[in-house]
Scaffold this motif. Structure first.
Motif, PDB file in Angstrom:
ATOM      1  N   GLN A  15      29.723  37.903 -12.608  1.00  0.00           N
ATOM      2  CA  GLN A  15      28.473  38.851 -13.079  1.00  0.00           C
ATOM      3  C   GLN A  15      28.040  39.791 -11.958  1.00  0.00           C
ATOM      4  O   GLN A  15      27.647  39.264 -10.820  1.00  0.00           O
ATOM      5  CB  GLN A  15      27.350  37.812 -13.581  1.00  0.00           C
ATOM      6  CG  GLN A  15      26.443  38.721 -14.432  1.00  0.00           C
ATOM      7  CD  GLN A  15      25.236  37.855 -14.825  1.00  0.00           C
ATOM      8  OE1 GLN A  15      24.362  37.457 -13.962  1.00  0.00           O
ATOM      9  NE2 GLN A  15      25.250  37.355 -16.222  1.00  0.00           N
ATOM     10  N   VAL A  16      28.069  40.998 -12.340  1.00  0.00           N
ATOM     11  CA  VAL A  16      27.560  42.193 -11.457  1.00  0.00           C
ATOM     12  C   VAL A  16      26.446  42.979 -12.348  1.00  0.00           C
ATOM     13  O   VAL A  16      26.595  43.294 -13.587  1.00  0.00           O
ATOM     14  CB  VAL A  16      28.814  43.111 -11.279  1.00  0.00           C
ATOM     15  CG1 VAL A  16      28.282  44.228 -10.223  1.00  0.00           C
ATOM     16  CG2 VAL A  16      29.902  42.366 -10.480  1.00  0.00           C
ATOM     17  N   THR A  17      25.469  43.142 -11.569  1.00  0.00           N
ATOM     18  CA  THR A  17      24.296  43.856 -11.875  1.00  0.00           C
ATOM     19  C   THR A  17      24.036  45.083 -11.291  1.00  0.00           C
ATOM     20  O   THR A  17      23.961  44.899  -9.870  1.00  0.00           O
ATOM     21  CB  THR A  17      23.205  43.036 -12.229  1.00  0.00           C
ATOM     22  OG1 THR A  17      23.423  41.951 -12.978  1.00  0.00           O
ATOM     23  CG2 THR A  17      21.616  43.626 -12.735  1.00  0.00           C
ATOM     24  N   ASP A  18      23.709  46.507 -11.636  1.00  0.00           N
ATOM     25  CA  ASP A  18      23.709  47.471 -11.028  1.00  0.00           C
ATOM     26  C   ASP A  18      22.074  47.721 -10.957  1.00  0.00           C
ATOM     27  O   ASP A  18      21.357  47.016 -11.303  1.00  0.00           O
ATOM     28  CB  ASP A  18      24.219  48.929 -11.566  1.00  0.00           C
ATOM     29  CG  ASP A  18      23.450  49.219 -13.104  1.00  0.00           C
ATOM     30  OD1 ASP A  18      22.748  48.705 -13.427  1.00  0.00           O
ATOM     31  OD2 ASP A  18      24.688  49.977 -13.760  1.00  0.00           O
ATOM     32  N   MET A  19      21.696  48.864 -10.216  1.00  0.00           N
ATOM     33  CA  MET A  19      20.190  49.212 -10.060  1.00  0.00           C
ATOM     34  C   MET A  19      19.596  49.402 -11.071  1.00  0.00           C
ATOM     35  O   MET A  19      18.354  49.181 -11.491  1.00  0.00           O
ATOM     36  CB  MET A  19      20.137  50.605  -9.199  1.00  0.00           C
ATOM     37  CG  MET A  19      20.806  50.182  -7.853  1.00  0.00           C
ATOM     38  SD  MET A  19      19.710  49.023  -6.829  1.00  0.00           S
ATOM     39  CE  MET A  19      18.350  49.802  -6.387  1.00  0.00           C
ATOM     40  N   SER A  20      20.154  49.710 -12.232  1.00  0.00           N
ATOM     41  CA  SER A  20      19.543  50.147 -13.572  1.00  0.00           C
ATOM     42  C   SER A  20      19.536  48.775 -14.493  1.00  0.00           C
ATOM     43  O   SER A  20      19.114  48.694 -15.342  1.00  0.00           O
ATOM     44  CB  SER A  20      20.107  51.234 -14.422  1.00  0.00           C
ATOM     45  OG  SER A  20      20.408  52.110 -13.710  1.00  0.00           O
ATOM     46  N   GLY A  21      20.006  47.652 -13.993  1.00  0.00           N
ATOM     47  CA  GLY A  21      20.068  46.391 -14.693  1.00  0.00           C
ATOM     48  C   GLY A  21      21.122  46.372 -15.652  1.00  0.00           C
ATOM     49  O   GLY A  21      21.103  45.386 -16.571  1.00  0.00           O
ATOM     50  N   ASN A  22      22.009  47.022 -15.492  1.00  0.00           N
ATOM     51  CA  ASN A  22      23.246  47.097 -16.381  1.00  0.00           C
ATOM     52  C   ASN A  22      24.149  45.678 -16.036  1.00  0.00           C
ATOM     53  O   ASN A  22      24.404  45.772 -14.652  1.00  0.00           O
ATOM     54  CB  ASN A  22      24.096  48.172 -16.477  1.00  0.00           C
ATOM     55  CG  ASN A  22      23.369  49.440 -16.938  1.00  0.00           C
ATOM     56  OD1 ASN A  22      22.738  49.116 -18.070  1.00  0.00           O
ATOM     57  ND2 ASN A  22      23.445  50.554 -16.190  1.00  0.00           N
ATOM     58  N   ILE A  23      24.535  44.973 -16.599  1.00  0.00           N
ATOM     59  CA  ILE A  23      25.344  43.756 -16.219  1.00  0.00           C
ATOM     60  C   ILE A  23      26.639  43.878 -16.837  1.00  0.00           C
ATOM     61  O   ILE A  23      26.974  44.195 -17.980  1.00  0.00           O
ATOM     62  CB  ILE A  23      24.677  42.529 -16.908  1.00  0.00           C
ATOM     63  CG1 ILE A  23      23.040  42.520 -16.503  1.00  0.00           C
ATOM     64  CG2 ILE A  23      25.345  41.433 -16.494  1.00  0.00           C
ATOM     65  CD1 ILE A  23      22.578  41.172 -16.953  1.00  0.00           C
ATOM     66  N   ALA A  24      27.660  43.534 -15.872  1.00  0.00           N
ATOM     67  CA  ALA A  24      29.143  43.352 -16.256  1.00  0.00           C
ATOM     68  C   ALA A  24      29.461  41.960 -16.099  1.00  0.00           C
ATOM     69  O   ALA A  24      28.973  41.566 -15.065  1.00  0.00           O
ATOM     70  CB  ALA A  24      30.006  44.392 -15.472  1.00  0.00           C
ATOM     71  N   GLU A  25      30.159  41.423 -16.980  1.00  0.00           N
ATOM     72  CA  GLU A  25      30.660  40.035 -16.912  1.00  0.00           C
ATOM     73  C   GLU A  25      32.124  39.882 -16.739  1.00  0.00           C
ATOM     74  O   GLU A  25      32.721  40.752 -17.620  1.00  0.00           O
ATOM     75  CB  GLU A  25      30.030  39.059 -17.893  1.00  0.00           C
ATOM     76  CG  GLU A  25      28.693  38.899 -17.754  1.00  0.00           C
ATOM     77  CD  GLU A  25      27.962  38.056 -18.587  1.00  0.00           C
ATOM     78  OE1 GLU A  25      28.654  37.553 -19.543  1.00  0.00           O
ATOM     79  OE2 GLU A  25      26.779  37.280 -18.268  1.00  0.00           O
ATOM     80  N   ALA A  26      32.651  38.965 -16.094  1.00  0.00           N
ATOM     81  CA  ALA A  26      34.235  38.836 -15.995  1.00  0.00           C
ATOM     82  C   ALA A  26      34.362  37.370 -15.787  1.00  0.00           C
ATOM     83  O   ALA A  26      33.679  36.480 -14.976  1.00  0.00           O
ATOM     84  CB  ALA A  26      34.862  39.700 -15.101  1.00  0.00           C
ATOM     85  N   SER A  27      35.669  36.911 -16.164  1.00  0.00           N
ATOM     86  CA  SER A  27      36.161  35.593 -15.716  1.00  0.00           C
ATOM     87  C   SER A  27      37.512  35.429 -15.336  1.00  0.00           C
ATOM     88  O   SER A  27      38.217  36.302 -15.958  1.00  0.00           O
ATOM     89  CB  SER A  27      35.791  34.324 -16.887  1.00  0.00           C
ATOM     90  OG  SER A  27      36.651  34.664 -17.914  1.00  0.00           O
TER      91      SER A  27
END
Length: 292
Positions: A15-27
């Motif tokens: 799980q990756v979150t940028d400065m704007s609070g956008n979240i990207a998830e992967a497995s």
């Protein structure tokens, strides 16, 4: 949670979150697997006593980095456990992941058990002055046994410290060796004894005249023993002779040696009258009548 000390397939989430609070998830999938086969370690020299059961745990340890109980197999197809010798075997260890290790080793089957001699419960004593050549010491043996070799009583050798002319207890040493060189040594105690009675002889017929002085009867007999000296023999004479009366009187002679052997001679003392009657003429005899 990924356990790196346990094999298996694990899902890893990112799980990756940028400065704007956008979240990207992967497995993704992570596989932990075992590449190390079990380890076989020899503990001691692989020597098996004849008749024992081969247990690999007595000679080897098998460990694995993942499987606490690897499967162990012994290829013993070349082994004849009924025959002494050296044989080639292979030990295999397989863990739960299918990884296999093996070790070639040699198993020596040896006989380490000494032969057994079984004796008769009551060995016969040896008469004093016996000839050694007349004694079969092997007759004291009831049987022999060995766990592997085919042995007989004739395979036994013996020595001794016996003095055949002296009474006492002595040792006979028996030795039996099997084909593997195992030595069975045994000691038997035997005794040299005097079992022979003394000898009593009548030197002169025991016939005496009535009214004679009673004789010393010991002068009329002789006695001796095969082992006990004359002065150590015990003499006993039993009689009740009446020198004033003609007749037969019982006479018993007993002689005992130091080994308590007793000889008994029963005979008779005879009192006789061997003097002819005497006729004494008191007066002259005159014949005057011749008419007869």
């Amino acid at each position: 949670e990924v356990l790196l000390d346990q094999t298996g397939i694990y899902i890893v989430y990112y799980q990756v979150t940028d400065m704007s609070g956008n979240i990207a998830e992967a497995s993704t999938i992570l596989e932990v697997y075992d590449v190390l086969a079990p380890v076989i370690t020899i503990k001691k020299e692989t020597i098996l006593s004849y008749g024992d059961i081969f247990n690999w745990r007595d000679f080897f340890t098998v460990t694995d980095n993942d499987d606490p109980y690897p499967y162990v197999y012994i290829d013993e197809s070349n082994v004849d456990y009924d025959l002494l010798g050296m044989y080639e075997l292979t030990i295999y260890a397989t863990d739960k992941n299918g990884l296999v290790s093996q070790m070639l080793f040699y198993l020596s089957i040896i006989d380490q058990e000494k032969p057994i001699i079984i004796f008769r419960s009551q060995p016969l004593p040896i008469p004093v002055f016996s000839n050694e050549s007349d004694i079969n010491f092997l007759s004291y043996i009831l049987s022999v046994y060995d766990n592997y070799s085919d042995l007989s009583i004739e395979d036994v050798t013996c020595t001794h410290d016996i003095e055949f002319d002296i009474l006492g207890s002595y040792h006979v040493y028996f030795t039996l060796v099997d084909q593997s060189g195992n030595i069975g040594e045994y000691t038997l105690i035997v005794t040299v004894i005097d079992n022979e009675m003394p000898v009593i002889n009548i030197l002169i017929p025991l016939v005496f005249d009535v009214y004679d002085t009673k004789p010393f009867l010991i002068d009329y007999i002789d006695y001796f023993d095969n082992y006990t000296p004359y002065n150590l023999l015990t003499l006993k004479m039993i009689e009740s002779v009446n020198m004033d009366k003609i007749g037969l009187y019982p006479f018993v002679i007993e002689v005992t040696d130091k080994s308590s052997n007793k000889a008994i001679l029963r005979t008779y003392i005879q009192i006789v009258d061997r003097v002819s009657p005497q006729i004494n003429q008191l007066n002259d005899i005159m014949i005057t009548d011749f008419s007869w």
